[in-house]
Each structure stands twice: as C-alpha cells, then as structure tokens.
Design a protein around this motif. Structure first.
Motif, PDB file in Angstrom:
ATOM      1  N   VAL A  80      -4.000  11.804  -6.383  1.00 49.24           N
ATOM      2  CA  VAL A  80      -3.979  11.011  -5.388  1.00 49.24           C
ATOM      3  C   VAL A  80      -5.244  10.896  -4.634  1.00 49.24           C
ATOM      4  N   SER A  81      -5.810  12.237  -4.409  1.00 49.19           N
ATOM      5  CA  SER A  81      -7.176  11.946  -3.683  1.00 49.19           C
ATOM      6  C   SER A  81      -8.244  11.533  -4.498  1.00 49.19           C
TER       7      SER A  81
ATOM      8  N   MET B 179      -7.649   7.675  -5.138  1.00 48.79           N
ATOM      9  CA  MET B 179      -8.081   6.792  -3.917  1.00 48.79           C
ATOM     10  C   MET B 179      -9.719   6.899  -3.610  1.00 48.79           C
TER      11      MET B 179
ATOM     12  N   PHE C 150       0.901  -1.123   0.249  1.00 51.14           N
ATOM     13  CA  PHE C 150       0.186  -0.026   0.183  1.00 51.14           C
ATOM     14  C   PHE C 150       0.826   1.428  -0.040  1.00 51.14           C
ATOM     15  N   ILE C 151       1.683   1.251   0.989  1.00 50.83           N
ATOM     16  CA  ILE C 151       2.680   2.702   1.052  1.00 50.83           C
ATOM     17  C   ILE C 151       3.666   2.715  -0.117  1.00 50.83           C
TER      18      ILE C 151
ATOM     19  N   SER D 114      -3.606  -0.928 -12.894  1.00 52.48           N
ATOM     20  CA  SER D 114      -3.240   0.701 -13.050  1.00 52.48           C
ATOM     21  C   SER D 114      -2.468   1.218 -14.288  1.00 52.48           C
TER      22      SER D 114
ATOM     23  N   ALA E 170      -4.597   2.418  -3.415  1.00 51.64           N
ATOM     24  CA  ALA E 170      -3.373   2.867  -4.012  1.00 51.64           C
ATOM     25  C   ALA E 170      -3.191   2.533  -5.386  1.00 51.64           C
TER      26      ALA E 170
ATOM     27  N   VAL F 186      -4.760   5.265  -7.319  1.00 51.13           N
ATOM     28  CA  VAL F 186      -3.971   6.325  -7.253  1.00 51.13           C
ATOM     29  C   VAL F 186      -2.994   6.394  -8.329  1.00 51.13           C
TER      30      VAL F 186
ATOM     31  N   SER G  17       3.436   6.719  -6.637  1.00 50.85           N
ATOM     32  CA  SER G  17       2.598   7.662  -7.315  1.00 50.85           C
ATOM     33  C   SER G  17       3.196   9.014  -7.055  1.00 50.85           C
ATOM     34  N   TYR G  18       3.350   9.307  -5.895  1.00 47.60           N
ATOM     35  CA  TYR G  18       3.989  10.725  -5.702  1.00 47.60           C
ATOM     36  C   TYR G  18       5.321  11.005  -6.513  1.00 47.60           C
TER      37      TYR G  18
ATOM     38  N   ILE H 145       1.611   4.304  -2.910  1.00 45.63           N
ATOM     39  CA  ILE H 145       1.465   5.653  -2.785  1.00 45.63           C
ATOM     40  C   ILE H 145       2.610   6.322  -3.106  1.00 45.63           C
TER      41      ILE H 145
END
Length: 453
Positions: A54-55, A58, A29-30, A374, A319, A322, A36-37, A33
């Motif tokens: 991201v918002s 998700m 999960f992390i 994705s 995620a 995202v 993605s950043y 994320i």
C-alpha cells in the motif's frame, strides 16, 4: 494460492469494488484502498506485506501525478477565469464561417479541454450554443454534439488532462508518446463523433434551448459586448500548446540528438511534464492574471480553488496504484498474463474490454481508467511491454473508459439538463457519441499496435 484461485480473487476484487462504488456509494478512493487490503490478505500476503505494498503503490503513483495534475488544474482555472474558452470559440467561429460553425465547435472543444475539465468547459461555452441555435433555428445538437465530442476526446486522450496522465503513471508510459497517439486516435474520433454524427442526429432530434435555462446566457454570447475584453486568440492557443510542445520536444529530441549532447539534458529537464506545466502556469499567471489587472490575492484564490477537484483525482489515482501493486505482489499479474496467452488475446484487446466493462458498470470514466490500468500494470511487467506500446495502451484504456455513457454517469445528466432532452434522446445522442469516440479510438490503437508491437 492456485492460478485459478488468483484469477477468481482478481474477479472478486473488481466485483467488490464495483459493489462498493455503485451500491453503497462509497467514495472511490476509500473503496480502492479497502479492496486492496482485502485482496492482499486473501491472497496469502502477510499484514506487513500488504501495508508495504500500500505504501509503495501510493507513494510511487502520487509522486508522479500530483505535480502534473495539481499545476495543470491551476493552469486550467486561470484560463477559465480569463475568458480564454470564449475567445477560442468566438475566433474559430469567425474563421470557419456560419456554414461550418459545427467544425469550429469541435475544434474549440478539442483545444480547450486540454487544460480545462470537460464539464467546466461545457458550462462556460453552452451560452454560445444557445445563441447559435436561436439564431439559426437548428437543433442544439447540431452545434452541441461537435463541441462535446471535441471536449470528450481530449479530456480522455490528451495529457495533461487527469485521465491519461493517471493511466500513463500507472503503466509507466512516456507522456510524449501518449500525446502523439492521443492526437492520432483523437482527431478521427472527434470528426466522426462530432460534425459527422452531429449533423445526422440533429435531423432526427430537434433540441431547443430549455425554457428553464436562464435567458441572459444566450443574450450574453449573442451580444459579444465583452469580446474586446477577452485575451487574444494567439495568446490562448500559445499557452495551451506550450506544455505539449515542450513535452514532445523532450520525447523526440532525445531520439534525434546524440545522447551526450548538452541539449538532451536541457530538453529532458524542461520537457518533463511537471516542469513544462510549471513554466506554462507561471507564464499564464502573468499574462492572464497580473497583466490583465488581477491582484496577487485573486490569482492565489483562483489557483487554490482549482486544487479541490484535482486533489480527489490525485488520491483516486494513488489508490489505483495501491491496487495494482497489491495485484503484482499477490502474483495475480503472472496468472493474468498466462491466461491471456492461453486465450490468444492481445493485451490491447484485453485492456479495452476491462476498461469498457468497468465504465459501463459504474459510470465514472476516471474510476474505469484507474481500475483498468491497475489490472493491466502487473500483466505489463510480466510480458515485458515497454516503449511506445505502453502509451498505446493508455489510449486504449481511455477509449474503453469513454464508451456508452448512460444513466450512471454525471455527464449523461449534464447533457440531458442543458439540452432539455428526454432520457431516450440523450441515449440516442450523447451515449452514441461517446461510443463512437471509444470505438474509433480503439480501432486506431489496434491498427497502430500491428506496426509497433
């Protein structure tokens, strides 16, 4: 950024994700994320645009899958606690007879894995495998491979299991079509990987009940002293098929009935996956819980316990949404679509290759499905793919994410331990079985794609 730069950035993002999951053991999960950043910022998006993506990713994804996966997990947990899996296995074994027990095992796995997670269902049913092997003197693989094939096929191909639900949400596919194509691809896959391959490999590898396994597990299944206390076969089969029936009724009822018909509105509501599972869960809580003597507190405890693994899957799927949204906003989807066109590669082949590569590299089928979906979702938007073809892509990705389970997959070690196999024999049996499922599933979807694309 140039087209070549965006392609390299997408490849870097996937490579970084695999590195974080495999080498640093960062939770998926992390890791999704974080990647993605990084991909968003490196693509030239502003920090505000990255946060908005991201918002959006998700929120949009979790809104679709949370209800389905959460309530589906509750349904499966109460089914497990009631002894529903054992009832299915024992009844089908009696119906098929001693000479065709391996066919009963593949059908048991195929049905029970729709509501119950694969590893949980296997642990519940393994005492029956031990009993059969001790009684007949045959290899555990003769019965075990068909059971595992049935479990693996519906776990990957047939909603409301988390994998196909997650991919369907990320691709925007209709669940009814996913169920239909899941059955079309899953039935031949389960047969070839189960009874057919199981009969062959059982002659090559004679696996016996491991000595370190508890002896009373086999005795419990052999004695059947609990048989009369289990729920009825018809009730269990009816509860499992109820949500599938409601979802399919919605999908095909809307095609056959006039659009302005009141029945269309009714079917659309009760056939929504979340509503269908809510109805099923409530009926299950009563029939398998309250009516069988469970207190309200016990039912609540069972339902709450089921949300622990479900929560992880929901977050990983979110995620993945995202990651897909960031790829779209960065313009990578357009570039991937152009590249596929230049290579004359059908999207269904591309989807299978991506899912297979991620699966082999890091082991987790769920992560492979989410990552592949994705990457595929922005391409779908660019190519304008819709309708049944989206559902077909779900099964294609699920097929790729099933292939070649080996030492980096927890399922490999589960089979290795419960069947007392060496690593070499586990590769020859379990890994080959998973690969047969993947290749048959992909072959079926490839053939169907010629008729609906």
């Amino acid at each position: 950024m140039s087209a070549a730069g965006l392609i390299l950035l997408a490849a870097f993002g996937v490579a970084l994700l695999l590195f974080l999951v495999i080498r640093t053991k960062l939770q998926a999960f992390i890791a999704l994320i974080l990647v993605s950043y990084i991909v968003g910022l490196l693509s030239g998006m502003s920090s505000g645009e990255v946060l908005d993506a991201v918002s959006e990713g998700m929120g949009g994804t979790v809104a679709e899958v949370a209800i389905i996966i959460g309530i589906g997990a509750m349904f499966g947990e109460i089914l497990k606690a009631s002894g529903g899996a054992e009832r299915l296995a024992l009844t089908l074994m009696n119906k098929f007879g001693e000479k065709r027990v391996n066919w009963a095992m593949v059908l048991t796995g195929f049905i029970i894995s729709i509501p119950v997670f694969l590893d949980v269902a296997f642990v519940i049913l393994v005492p029956i495998l031990y009993s059969l092997a001790q009684k007949t003197g045959k290899s555990l693989l003769y019965y075990g491979i068909p059971l595992l094939a049935g479990l693996a096929v519906t776990h990957s191909f047939v909603p409301p299991t988390p994998g196909p639900i997650s991919v369907a949400s990320l691709l925007g596919a209709n669940i009814g079509w996913v169920i239909l194509f899941g059955f079309l691809a899953g039935i031949p896959a389960a047969i070839l990987a189960g009874p057919v391959f199981g009969t062959y490999i059982a002659k090559k590898i004679h696996a016996t009940v491991p000595k370190e396994m508890m002896r009373n597990m086999a005795e419990e299944a052999k004695g059947k002293q609990y048989d009369k206390d289990l729920p009825s076969f018809r009730m269990i089969a009816g509860l499992i098929l109820l949500p599938l029936f409601l979802i399919l009724l919605n999908t095909f009822g809307s095609l056959l009935l006039p659009e302005e018909s009141t029945w269309v509105s009714v079917l659309t509501f009760i056939g929504d996956p979340g509503v269908a599972l809510t109805i099923t869960a409530l009926v299950t809580f009563y029939l398998l819980g309250t009516r069988r003597g469970y207190s309200k507190e016990e039912i609540q405890e069972i339902a709450t316990k089921s949300l622990e693994p479900a929560g992880v899957i929901i977050l990983i799927t979110g995620a993945g949404g995202v990651f897909g949204t960031v790829l779209v906003e960065a313009g990578i989807g357009d570039v991937l679509a152009d590249t596929m066109s230049n290579l004359n590669m059908p999207i269904i082949v591309f989807a299978f290759i991506v899912a297979s590569a991620v699966r082999i590299a890091q082991g987790s089928a769920t992560v492979a499905m989410v990552t592949a979906a994705s990457l595929i979702s922005p391409v779908i938007d660019t190519l304008g793919i819709e309708g049944p073809m989206l559902a077909l892509l779900v099964i294609t990705i699920a097929s790729g994410a099933t292939i070649a389970s080996h030492v980096n997959d927890s399922g490999f070690w589960m089979v290795n331990r419960f069947f007392g196999l060496s690593e070499k024999d586990t590769l020859k049996s379990w890994t080959v079985m998973e690969t047969i499922i993947a290749l048959v599933g992909f072959s079926v979807t490839l053939v169907i794609s010629f008729f609906i694309s």
